[in-house]
Design an enzyme around this catalytic site. Structure first.
Site, PDB file in Angstrom:
ATOM      1  N   SER A   1     -98.369 -79.792  -5.395  1.00 13.16           N
ATOM      2  CA  SER A   1     -98.081 -80.075  -6.804  1.00 13.16           C
ATOM      3  C   SER A   1     -96.800 -79.385  -7.270  1.00 13.16           C
ATOM      4  O   SER A   1     -96.365 -78.379  -6.706  1.00 13.16           O
ATOM      5  CB  SER A   1     -99.240 -79.616  -7.696  1.00 13.16           C
ATOM      6  OG  SER A   1    -100.479 -80.102  -7.220  1.00 13.16           O
TER       7      SER A   1
HETATM    8  N1  SAH Z   1    -103.272 -77.793  -3.995  1.00 13.56           N
HETATM    9  C1  SAH Z   1    -102.509 -78.326  -2.868  1.00 13.56           C
HETATM   10  C2  SAH Z   1    -102.034 -79.737  -3.060  1.00 13.56           C
HETATM   11  C3  SAH Z   1    -103.047 -80.684  -3.523  1.00 13.56           C
HETATM   12  S1  SAH Z   1    -102.760 -82.366  -3.078  1.00 13.56           S
HETATM   13  C4  SAH Z   1    -101.347 -77.442  -2.514  1.00 13.56           C
HETATM   14  O1  SAH Z   1    -101.153 -76.390  -3.120  1.00 13.56           O
HETATM   15  O2  SAH Z   1    -100.632 -77.789  -1.588  1.00 13.56           O
HETATM   16  C5  SAH Z   1    -104.439 -82.882  -3.144  1.00 13.56           C
HETATM   17  C6  SAH Z   1    -105.222 -82.526  -1.916  1.00 13.56           C
HETATM   18  O3  SAH Z   1    -106.576 -82.884  -2.167  1.00 13.56           O
HETATM   19  C7  SAH Z   1    -104.821 -83.295  -0.680  1.00 13.56           C
HETATM   20  O4  SAH Z   1    -104.505 -82.400   0.346  1.00 13.56           O
HETATM   21  C8  SAH Z   1    -106.056 -84.128  -0.332  1.00 13.56           C
HETATM   22  O5  SAH Z   1    -106.268 -84.306   1.043  1.00 13.56           O
HETATM   23  C9  SAH Z   1    -107.155 -83.292  -0.955  1.00 13.56           C
HETATM   24  N2  SAH Z   1    -108.402 -83.975  -1.282  1.00 13.56           N
HETATM   25  C10 SAH Z   1    -108.594 -85.238  -1.763  1.00 13.56           C
HETATM   26  N3  SAH Z   1    -109.892 -85.475  -1.948  1.00 13.56           N
HETATM   27  C11 SAH Z   1    -110.566 -84.354  -1.590  1.00 13.56           C
HETATM   28  C12 SAH Z   1    -111.945 -83.982  -1.561  1.00 13.56           C
HETATM   29  N4  SAH Z   1    -112.912 -84.828  -1.946  1.00 13.56           N
HETATM   30  N5  SAH Z   1    -112.264 -82.750  -1.140  1.00 13.56           N
HETATM   31  C13 SAH Z   1    -111.305 -81.876  -0.740  1.00 13.56           C
HETATM   32  N6  SAH Z   1    -109.986 -82.156  -0.749  1.00 13.56           N
HETATM   33  C14 SAH Z   1    -109.620 -83.386  -1.162  1.00 13.56           C
END
Ligand code: SAH
Length: 215
Positions: free
Chosen positions: A63
């Site tokens: 993000s």
């Molecule tokens: N917070 C992260 C970026 C988030 S991007 C950082 O600092 O880099 C959103 C992430 O959520 C992605 O990696 C995606 O794979 C994950 N995601 C999506 N659905 C999810 C779920 N149900 N449980 C866990 N992770 C999930």
């Protein structure tokens, strides 16, 4: 030429965070302290402190710095909390939360990213109070509940019930809710048995998958 990371970080904190109204000194300090360049893939390292999300592989993004700071500020962490970080991605957001709270459980659904987050956190020495789990965070992580704060970094069609029930009282949850293109960042505050909700801003996150996500 290797960029001067500390000064890039200071510039990001001044121009992208302070100027836009991030005030919590602990959040500003954390954003100054955590080396974002260590969490982005080598090919986009020069863009580490740009005012935008960055690709981290597997179609996912880390993000925008402002969004991470805003979400952390909305959680009003004091340092004693156990935080659930849903959507661990690169581990950067978890590292920021780890600096602000006692303990972080970071859950990521894509195995390759969970491994990456784990490696990034241990290489930087920022993983001591962060546990990375590979699984469906739309169901929360009951083993370490209740959480005084929950941070969700992927957009949900609605607030997943398991997250509400694993939220402590008092506790705060931040989550983007909406369709795949437009969402509102909601803040849910549980206090003395009452749950209140408000919209902090509009935003755009990658979709939450899993049982209570977009599947
Ligand atoms: N917070 C992260 C970026 C988030 S991007 C950082 O600092 O880099 C959103 C992430 O959520 C992605 O990696 C995606 O794979 C994950 N995601 C999506 N659905 C999810 C779920 N149900 N449980 C866990 N992770 C999930």
């Amino acid at each position: 030429m290797i960029p001067d990371w500390p000064s890039e970080r200071r510039r990001m904190v001044d121009r992208q965070l302070r100027k836009r109204g991030i005030r919590d000194p602990r959040v500003l300090d954390a954003m100054l302290a955590i080396p974002r360049e260590e969490f982005v893939p080598p090919e986009c390292r020069v863009s580490s402190y740009q005012d935008e999300p960055l690709q981290i592989g597997n179609g996912q993004t880390i993000s925008q710095p402002y969004m991470i700071a805003l979400m952390a500020e909305l959680l009003e962490l004091t340092g004693v909390e156990t935080v659930l970080d849903v959507g661990g991605g690169s581990g950067y957001h978890a590292a920021v939360l780890g600096r602000l709270a006692a303990r972080v459980v970071s859950i990521e659904i894509i195995p390759a990213l969970a491994r990456q987050a784990e490696q990034n956190l241990s290489r930087t020495g920022l993983g001591a109070n962060v546990t990375v789990i590979c699984g469906d965070g739309s169901q929360g992580w009951p083993a370490a509940a209740p959480y005084q704060a929950i941070s969700v970094a992927a957009a949900a069609p609605d607030i997943p019930e398991p997250l509400l029930s694993q939220l402590d009282d008092p506790g705060r949850l931040v989550i983007p809710v909406g369709n795949r293109f437009d969402q509102e960042l909601r803040v849910i505050v549980k206090s003395e048995g009452v749950t209140r909700e408000r919209i902090a801003t509009f935003c755009r996150f990658v979709p939450l998958r899993g049982d209570a996500g977009w599947r």
